[in-house]
Design a protein around this motif. Structure first.
Motif, mmCIF file in Angstrom:
data_model
loop_
_atom_site.group_PDB
_atom_site.id
_atom_site.type_symbol
_atom_site.label_atom_id
_atom_site.label_comp_id
_atom_site.label_asym_id
_atom_site.label_seq_id
_atom_site.Cartn_x
_atom_site.Cartn_y
_atom_site.Cartn_z
ATOM 1 N N LEU A 121 0.888 -1.340 -0.197
ATOM 2 C CA LEU A 121 -0.184 0.077 -0.323
ATOM 3 C C LEU A 121 0.710 1.225 -0.266
ATOM 4 O O LEU A 121 0.404 2.155 0.904
ATOM 5 C CB LEU A 121 -0.885 0.129 1.041
ATOM 6 N N ASN A 122 1.907 0.856 -0.101
ATOM 7 C CA ASN A 122 3.251 2.215 -0.053
ATOM 8 C C ASN A 122 3.503 2.316 -1.709
ATOM 9 O O ASN A 122 4.373 1.558 -2.189
ATOM 10 C CB ASN A 122 4.128 1.585 0.566
ATOM 11 N N PRO A 123 3.471 3.638 -2.071
ATOM 12 C CA PRO A 123 2.869 3.792 -3.742
ATOM 13 C C PRO A 123 4.743 4.227 -4.006
ATOM 14 O O PRO A 123 5.210 4.353 -5.201
ATOM 15 C CB PRO A 123 2.436 5.296 -4.385
ATOM 16 N N HIS A 124 5.352 4.769 -3.109
ATOM 17 C CA HIS A 124 7.190 4.733 -2.598
ATOM 18 C C HIS A 124 7.681 3.581 -3.658
ATOM 19 O O HIS A 124 8.006 3.243 -4.113
ATOM 20 C CB HIS A 124 7.345 5.817 -1.899
ATOM 21 N N VAL A 125 6.564 2.415 -2.779
ATOM 22 C CA VAL A 125 7.490 0.961 -3.251
ATOM 23 C C VAL A 125 7.448 0.840 -5.117
ATOM 24 O O VAL A 125 8.676 0.091 -5.459
ATOM 25 C CB VAL A 125 7.135 -0.270 -2.463
ATOM 26 N N TYR A 126 6.113 1.343 -5.100
ATOM 27 C CA TYR A 126 6.468 0.837 -7.070
ATOM 28 C C TYR A 126 7.399 1.954 -7.435
ATOM 29 O O TYR A 126 7.433 0.920 -8.735
ATOM 30 C CB TYR A 126 4.981 1.483 -6.691
ATOM 31 N N LEU A 127 7.261 2.705 -7.305
ATOM 32 C CA LEU A 127 8.641 3.726 -7.976
ATOM 33 C C LEU A 127 9.980 3.449 -7.770
ATOM 34 O O LEU A 127 10.369 3.283 -8.838
ATOM 35 C CB LEU A 127 7.805 5.308 -7.173
ATOM 36 N N ASP A 128 9.739 2.818 -6.609
ATOM 37 C CA ASP A 128 11.548 2.798 -6.966
ATOM 38 C C ASP A 128 11.210 1.220 -7.436
ATOM 39 O O ASP A 128 12.347 0.951 -8.163
ATOM 40 C CB ASP A 128 11.987 2.255 -5.445
ATOM 41 N N THR A 129 10.734 0.103 -7.013
ATOM 42 C CA THR A 129 10.988 -1.253 -8.186
ATOM 43 C C THR A 129 10.369 -1.599 -9.232
ATOM 44 O O THR A 129 11.077 -1.853 -10.098
ATOM 45 C CB THR A 129 10.292 -2.676 -7.052
ATOM 46 N N VAL A 130 8.831 -1.055 -9.399
ATOM 47 C CA VAL A 130 8.581 -1.144 -10.805
ATOM 48 C C VAL A 130 8.892 -0.431 -11.522
ATOM 49 O O VAL A 130 9.217 -0.830 -12.961
ATOM 50 C CB VAL A 130 6.901 -1.275 -10.742
ATOM 51 N N VAL A 131 9.115 0.855 -11.244
ATOM 52 C CA VAL A 131 9.536 2.196 -12.502
ATOM 53 C C VAL A 131 10.837 2.275 -12.604
ATOM 54 O O VAL A 131 10.929 2.076 -14.254
ATOM 55 C CB VAL A 131 8.671 3.102 -11.892
ATOM 56 N N LEU A 132 11.007 2.218 -11.323
ATOM 57 C CA LEU A 132 12.681 3.349 -11.409
ATOM 58 C C LEU A 132 13.601 1.738 -11.917
ATOM 59 O O LEU A 132 14.343 2.452 -13.040
ATOM 60 C CB LEU A 132 13.038 3.513 -9.839
ATOM 61 N N ILE A 133 13.377 0.779 -10.991
ATOM 62 C CA ILE A 133 14.310 -0.154 -11.090
ATOM 63 C C ILE A 133 13.757 -0.912 -12.666
ATOM 64 O O ILE A 133 14.516 -1.189 -13.610
ATOM 65 C CB ILE A 133 14.122 -1.477 -10.258
ATOM 66 N N GLY A 134 12.563 -0.949 -13.337
ATOM 67 C CA GLY A 134 12.165 -1.219 -14.522
ATOM 68 C C GLY A 134 13.000 -1.278 -15.823
ATOM 69 O O GLY A 134 13.507 -1.300 -16.561
ATOM 70 N N SER A 135 12.518 0.567 -15.416
ATOM 71 C CA SER A 135 13.711 1.441 -16.718
ATOM 72 C C SER A 135 15.446 1.572 -16.441
ATOM 73 O O SER A 135 15.478 1.603 -17.972
ATOM 74 C CB SER A 135 12.868 3.463 -16.225
ATOM 75 N N ILE A 136 15.802 1.810 -15.284
ATOM 76 C CA ILE A 136 16.940 1.413 -15.200
ATOM 77 C C ILE A 136 17.392 0.067 -15.963
ATOM 78 O O ILE A 136 18.235 -0.319 -16.828
ATOM 79 C CB ILE A 136 17.807 1.740 -13.869
ATOM 80 N N SER A 137 16.926 -0.721 -15.736
ATOM 81 C CA SER A 137 17.120 -2.151 -16.267
ATOM 82 C C SER A 137 16.912 -2.027 -17.829
ATOM 83 O O SER A 137 17.945 -3.353 -18.791
ATOM 84 C CB SER A 137 15.901 -3.208 -16.005
ATOM 85 N N ALA A 138 15.951 -1.010 -18.218
ATOM 86 C CA ALA A 138 16.999 -1.108 -19.643
ATOM 87 C C ALA A 138 17.558 -0.949 -20.290
ATOM 88 O O ALA A 138 18.007 -1.265 -21.934
ATOM 89 C CB ALA A 138 15.659 -0.570 -20.932
ATOM 90 N N GLN A 139 18.877 -0.384 -19.433
ATOM 91 C CA GLN A 139 19.632 -0.041 -20.249
ATOM 92 C C GLN A 139 20.426 -1.662 -20.373
ATOM 93 O O GLN A 139 21.768 -0.570 -21.239
ATOM 94 C CB GLN A 139 20.484 0.626 -19.925
ATOM 95 N N TYR A 140 20.426 -2.118 -20.177
ATOM 96 C CA TYR A 140 21.178 -3.518 -20.499
ATOM 97 C C TYR A 140 20.697 -4.936 -21.074
ATOM 98 O O TYR A 140 19.755 -4.718 -20.806
ATOM 99 C CB TYR A 140 21.804 -4.006 -18.478
ATOM 100 N N GLU A 141 22.150 -5.178 -21.640
ATOM 101 C CA GLU A 141 21.077 -6.258 -22.857
ATOM 102 C C GLU A 141 21.180 -7.574 -21.870
ATOM 103 O O GLU A 141 20.347 -8.060 -21.726
ATOM 104 C CB GLU A 141 22.687 -6.406 -23.539
ATOM 105 N N ASP A 142 21.957 -8.110 -20.519
ATOM 106 C CA ASP A 142 21.421 -9.022 -19.759
ATOM 107 C C ASP A 142 20.675 -8.620 -19.173
ATOM 108 O O ASP A 142 21.014 -8.054 -17.128
ATOM 109 C CB ASP A 142 22.472 -9.677 -19.531
#
Length: 199
Positions: A121-142
């Motif tokens: 129920l903490n929106p900040h968790v979604y910002l960190d895990t889903v949005v931020l980590i998801g976005s940064i992971s796109a920079q890596y081929e692996d």
């Protein structure tokens, strides 16, 4: 170790390292030695689900919807402001509610519901895990290695926090220590909320 794996581990660890509602609760339960394993496992598995969702592409999808970021940002700020003020109020009152007493033992059901609420129920968790980590992971081929690193980091952090807390038991046997912790949590929560509003 591959570079993506290390990058995922470091990024995830840095995001969950800051004292938050979830971490404070795990710390408290670790100090009380109550339901530590199941609570740490619940937090780590929840993070793993969110991180995997983000890296699998949900983070990119979320970024494509302009309203999502705004809703999550203001919702997160509201949640963190409320919890921050509550922590400061607890510190002002003396932190008695967090004393290490057998009379205040938390049931497993209550502890699980609390940690699930702090997690999901903490929106900040979604910002960190889903949005931020998801976005940064796109920079890596692996991206698979990046995901493994991020998920491993979460397991390492929560189990270290939960079981390492008992080392601090003598210090937190004093009510003043709980007051300081509550005050610190409150300040950090309000600081994060402010950053969400001005980002």
């Amino acid at each position: 170790m591959s570079a993506p794996l290390i990058a995922g581990f470091v990024l995830s660890f840095s995001l969950i390292l800051a004292i938050g509602a979830q971490n404070a609760f795990i710390l408290r339960q670790g100090l009380r030695r109550e339901h530590v394993f199941i609570l740490c496992l619940t937090c780590a598995v929840s993070d793993a689900i969110l991180i995997t969702a983000g890296i699998a592409g949900f983070g990119t999808l979320a970024q494509a919807a302009p309203w999502f970021e705004t809703v999550m940002r203001y919702g997160g700020a509201a949640f963190l402001t409320w919890y921050g003020l509550r922590s400061l109020w607890s510190a002002w009152q003396g932190g008695a509610a967090m004393e290490l007493g057998e009379s205040q033992r938390t049931s497993l059901r209550s502890a699980m519901l609390t940690v699930l609420a702090f997690t999901w129920l903490n929106p900040h968790v979604y910002l960190d895990t889903v949005v931020l980590i998801g976005s940064i992971s796109a920079q890596y081929e692996d991206r698979f290695s990046f995901a493994i690193g991020a998920v491993t980091s979460s397991f390492v952090f929560f189990f270290t926090l939960g079981y390492g807390a008992r080392i601090l038991s003598p210090f937190f046997a004093r009510p003043r220590a709980w007051q300081v912790l509550d005050a610190l949590i409150g300040i950090v929560m309000l600081g994060i909320a402010w950053k969400l509003l001005v980002m």
